[in-house]
Design a protein around this motif. Structure first.
Motif, PDB file in Angstrom:
ATOM      1  N   GLY A  39     -20.488 -23.256 -53.695  1.00 39.11           N
ATOM      2  CA  GLY A  39     -20.082 -22.114 -54.680  1.00 39.11           C
ATOM      3  C   GLY A  39     -18.838 -22.697 -55.100  1.00 39.11           C
ATOM      4  N   CYS A  40     -17.818 -22.400 -54.098  1.00 40.52           N
ATOM      5  CA  CYS A  40     -16.132 -22.753 -54.636  1.00 40.52           C
ATOM      6  C   CYS A  40     -15.617 -23.786 -53.055  1.00 40.52           C
ATOM      7  CB  CYS A  40     -15.484 -21.060 -54.723  1.00 40.52           C
ATOM      8  SG  CYS A  40     -15.766 -20.030 -53.030  1.00 40.52           S
ATOM      9  N   GLU A  41     -16.831 -23.562 -51.989  1.00 45.20           N
ATOM     10  CA  GLU A  41     -16.108 -24.590 -51.298  1.00 45.20           C
ATOM     11  C   GLU A  41     -15.278 -23.908 -50.326  1.00 45.20           C
ATOM     12  OE1 GLU A  41     -16.469 -27.814 -50.459  1.00 45.20           O
ATOM     13  OE2 GLU A  41     -17.724 -27.596 -52.078  1.00 45.20           O
ATOM     14  N   ARG A  42     -14.690 -22.247 -50.066  1.00 46.16           N
ATOM     15  CA  ARG A  42     -14.198 -21.617 -49.405  1.00 46.16           C
ATOM     16  C   ARG A  42     -14.542 -21.900 -48.214  1.00 46.16           C
ATOM     17  NH1 ARG A  42      -9.712 -18.689 -49.405  1.00 46.16           N
ATOM     18  NH2 ARG A  42     -10.270 -18.307 -51.446  1.00 46.16           N
ATOM     19  N   ILE A  43     -13.860 -21.540 -46.642  1.00 43.53           N
ATOM     20  CA  ILE A  43     -14.339 -21.910 -45.210  1.00 43.53           C
ATOM     21  C   ILE A  43     -13.944 -20.295 -44.650  1.00 43.53           C
ATOM     22  CG2 ILE A  43     -14.384 -22.731 -42.733  1.00 43.53           C
ATOM     23  CD1 ILE A  43     -14.155 -25.692 -44.822  1.00 43.53           C
ATOM     24  N   VAL A  44     -14.891 -19.969 -44.113  1.00 47.34           N
ATOM     25  CA  VAL A  44     -15.804 -18.245 -43.437  1.00 47.34           C
ATOM     26  C   VAL A  44     -15.981 -18.822 -42.123  1.00 47.34           C
ATOM     27  CG1 VAL A  44     -16.083 -15.885 -43.418  1.00 47.34           C
ATOM     28  CG2 VAL A  44     -15.887 -17.202 -45.538  1.00 47.34           C
ATOM     29  N   MET A  45     -15.282 -17.843 -40.977  1.00 46.12           N
ATOM     30  CA  MET A  45     -15.722 -17.857 -39.229  1.00 46.12           C
ATOM     31  C   MET A  45     -16.628 -16.775 -39.498  1.00 46.12           C
ATOM     32  SD  MET A  45     -13.368 -20.572 -36.957  1.00 46.12           S
ATOM     33  CE  MET A  45     -14.766 -20.665 -35.987  1.00 46.12           C
ATOM     34  N   LEU A  46     -17.869 -16.227 -39.383  1.00 44.77           N
ATOM     35  CA  LEU A  46     -18.228 -14.625 -38.315  1.00 44.77           C
ATOM     36  C   LEU A  46     -19.048 -14.981 -36.921  1.00 44.77           C
ATOM     37  CD1 LEU A  46     -20.464 -14.739 -41.379  1.00 44.77           C
ATOM     38  CD2 LEU A  46     -18.294 -13.790 -41.214  1.00 44.77           C
ATOM     39  N   PRO A  47     -18.943 -13.922 -36.058  1.00 41.70           N
ATOM     40  CA  PRO A  47     -19.293 -13.719 -35.418  1.00 41.70           C
ATOM     41  C   PRO A  47     -20.842 -14.826 -35.392  1.00 41.70           C
ATOM     42  CG  PRO A  47     -18.308 -12.803 -35.592  1.00 41.70           C
ATOM     43  CD  PRO A  47     -17.489 -12.557 -36.636  1.00 41.70           C
ATOM     44  N   ARG A  48     -21.515 -15.187 -33.761  1.00 41.07           N
ATOM     45  CA  ARG A  48     -22.625 -15.443 -34.178  1.00 41.07           C
ATOM     46  C   ARG A  48     -23.587 -13.913 -34.773  1.00 41.07           C
ATOM     47  NH1 ARG A  48     -26.330 -19.839 -32.426  1.00 41.07           N
ATOM     48  NH2 ARG A  48     -24.383 -20.973 -31.455  1.00 41.07           N
ATOM     49  N   SER A  49     -23.265 -13.291 -34.052  1.00 41.40           N
ATOM     50  CA  SER A  49     -24.499 -11.743 -34.197  1.00 41.40           C
ATOM     51  C   SER A  49     -24.718 -11.220 -35.534  1.00 41.40           C
ATOM     52  CB  SER A  49     -23.553 -10.730 -32.738  1.00 41.40           C
ATOM     53  OG  SER A  49     -22.721 -10.224 -33.352  1.00 41.40           O
ATOM     54  N   LYS A  50     -22.734 -11.271 -36.233  1.00 39.47           N
ATOM     55  CA  LYS A  50     -22.719 -10.808 -37.457  1.00 39.47           C
ATOM     56  C   LYS A  50     -23.716 -11.974 -39.036  1.00 39.47           C
ATOM     57  CE  LYS A  50     -19.661  -8.889 -41.231  1.00 39.47           C
ATOM     58  NZ  LYS A  50     -21.174  -8.788 -42.167  1.00 39.47           N
ATOM     59  N   PHE A  51     -23.236 -13.210 -38.289  1.00 42.11           N
ATOM     60  CA  PHE A  51     -24.293 -14.576 -39.048  1.00 42.11           C
ATOM     61  C   PHE A  51     -25.465 -13.795 -39.528  1.00 42.11           C
ATOM     62  CE2 PHE A  51     -26.435 -18.275 -39.378  1.00 42.11           C
ATOM     63  CZ  PHE A  51     -26.310 -18.899 -39.911  1.00 42.11           C
ATOM     64  N   GLU A  52     -26.643 -13.752 -37.707  1.00 35.03           N
ATOM     65  CA  GLU A  52     -27.182 -13.034 -37.851  1.00 35.03           C
ATOM     66  C   GLU A  52     -28.080 -12.588 -38.510  1.00 35.03           C
ATOM     67  OE1 GLU A  52     -28.566 -13.834 -33.400  1.00 35.03           O
ATOM     68  OE2 GLU A  52     -28.190 -16.597 -34.018  1.00 35.03           O
ATOM     69  N   LYS A  53     -27.194 -11.529 -38.559  1.00 31.36           N
ATOM     70  CA  LYS A  53     -27.242 -10.429 -38.836  1.00 31.36           C
ATOM     71  C   LYS A  53     -27.761 -10.289 -40.625  1.00 31.36           C
ATOM     72  CE  LYS A  53     -25.056  -6.910 -39.367  1.00 31.36           C
ATOM     73  NZ  LYS A  53     -24.296  -5.593 -39.176  1.00 31.36           N
ATOM     74  N   ASP A  54     -26.967 -11.008 -40.771  1.00 31.45           N
ATOM     75  CA  ASP A  54     -26.146 -10.930 -42.415  1.00 31.45           C
ATOM     76  C   ASP A  54     -27.156 -12.325 -43.299  1.00 31.45           C
ATOM     77  OD1 ASP A  54     -24.980  -8.831 -42.147  1.00 31.45           O
ATOM     78  OD2 ASP A  54     -22.561 -10.063 -42.641  1.00 31.45           O
ATOM     79  N   ALA A  55     -27.931 -13.087 -42.671  1.00 29.08           N
ATOM     80  CA  ALA A  55     -28.292 -14.726 -42.750  1.00 29.08           C
ATOM     81  C   ALA A  55     -30.131 -13.809 -43.714  1.00 29.08           C
ATOM     82  CB  ALA A  55     -27.911 -15.603 -41.649  1.00 29.08           C
ATOM     83  N   LYS A  56     -30.082 -14.020 -44.371  1.00 30.68           N
ATOM     84  CA  LYS A  56     -30.995 -13.593 -45.769  1.00 30.68           C
ATOM     85  C   LYS A  56     -32.559 -14.599 -45.034  1.00 30.68           C
ATOM     86  CE  LYS A  56     -32.932 -11.101 -49.180  1.00 30.68           C
ATOM     87  NZ  LYS A  56     -32.551 -10.888 -50.595  1.00 30.68           N
ATOM     88  N   LYS A  57     -32.207 -15.789 -45.356  1.00 34.71           N
ATOM     89  CA  LYS A  57     -33.430 -17.281 -45.860  1.00 34.71           C
ATOM     90  C   LYS A  57     -32.286 -18.464 -45.791  1.00 34.71           C
ATOM     91  CE  LYS A  57     -34.375 -17.520 -49.981  1.00 34.71           C
ATOM     92  NZ  LYS A  57     -35.495 -17.212 -51.227  1.00 34.71           N
ATOM     93  N   VAL A  58     -33.295 -19.343 -44.915  1.00 32.21           N
ATOM     94  CA  VAL A  58     -32.597 -20.365 -44.621  1.00 32.21           C
ATOM     95  C   VAL A  58     -33.685 -21.331 -45.784  1.00 32.21           C
ATOM     96  CG1 VAL A  58     -32.974 -22.549 -43.461  1.00 32.21           C
ATOM     97  CG2 VAL A  58     -33.232 -20.579 -42.597  1.00 32.21           C
ATOM     98  N   ILE A  59     -32.624 -22.103 -47.283  1.00 30.82           N
ATOM     99  CA  ILE A  59     -32.870 -22.569 -48.265  1.00 30.82           C
ATOM    100  C   ILE A  59     -32.906 -23.783 -48.108  1.00 30.82           C
ATOM    101  CG2 ILE A  59     -32.162 -23.220 -49.954  1.00 30.82           C
ATOM    102  CD1 ILE A  59     -32.303 -20.578 -49.920  1.00 30.82           C
ATOM    103  N   GLU A  60     -32.768 -24.525 -47.231  1.00 33.06           N
ATOM    104  CA  GLU A  60     -33.077 -26.158 -47.197  1.00 33.06           C
ATOM    105  C   GLU A  60     -32.482 -26.587 -45.276  1.00 33.06           C
ATOM    106  OE1 GLU A  60     -30.944 -30.142 -48.274  1.00 33.06           O
ATOM    107  OE2 GLU A  60     -31.034 -28.282 -49.395  1.00 33.06           O
ATOM    108  N   GLN A  61     -32.906 -27.461 -44.552  1.00 32.91           N
ATOM    109  CA  GLN A  61     -32.654 -27.595 -43.401  1.00 32.91           C
ATOM    110  C   GLN A  61     -32.445 -29.188 -43.183  1.00 32.91           C
ATOM    111  OE1 GLN A  61     -32.114 -26.056 -40.463  1.00 32.91           O
ATOM    112  NE2 GLN A  61     -33.882 -25.551 -39.778  1.00 32.91           N
ATOM    113  N   LYS A  62     -31.333 -29.370 -42.290  1.00 31.45           N
ATOM    114  CA  LYS A  62     -30.989 -30.817 -42.377  1.00 31.45           C
ATOM    115  C   LYS A  62     -31.159 -31.298 -41.201  1.00 31.45           C
ATOM    116  CE  LYS A  62     -27.604 -30.441 -46.379  1.00 31.45           C
ATOM    117  NZ  LYS A  62     -26.675 -31.361 -47.015  1.00 31.45           N
TER     118      LYS A  62
END
Length: 62
Positions: A39-62
């Protein structure tokens, strides 16, 4: 919790970003994962464990 992602994958996170977008693109993988808000091009770094917990679903695979 999702585990099938790679560089360029677009994921939907559980919480909405302040700009209003739920969609993020994975730009770096490792112990920490860097994601960019589509939406706004902001970049964020997350620990892998937090990312895996907070990611809901895959929209598009490249």
């Amino acid at each position: 919790m999702i585990k099938e992602y790679e560089l360029g994958t677009v994921v939907q996170m559980k919480k909405q970003h302040p700009c209003g977008s739920y969609q993020w693109e994975v730009t770096r993988l490792g112990a920490d994962i860097k994601i960019k808000c589509l939406g706004c091009e902001r970049i964020v770094m997350l620990p892998r464990s937090k990312f895996e917990k907070d990611a809901k679903k895959v929209i598009e695979q490249k």
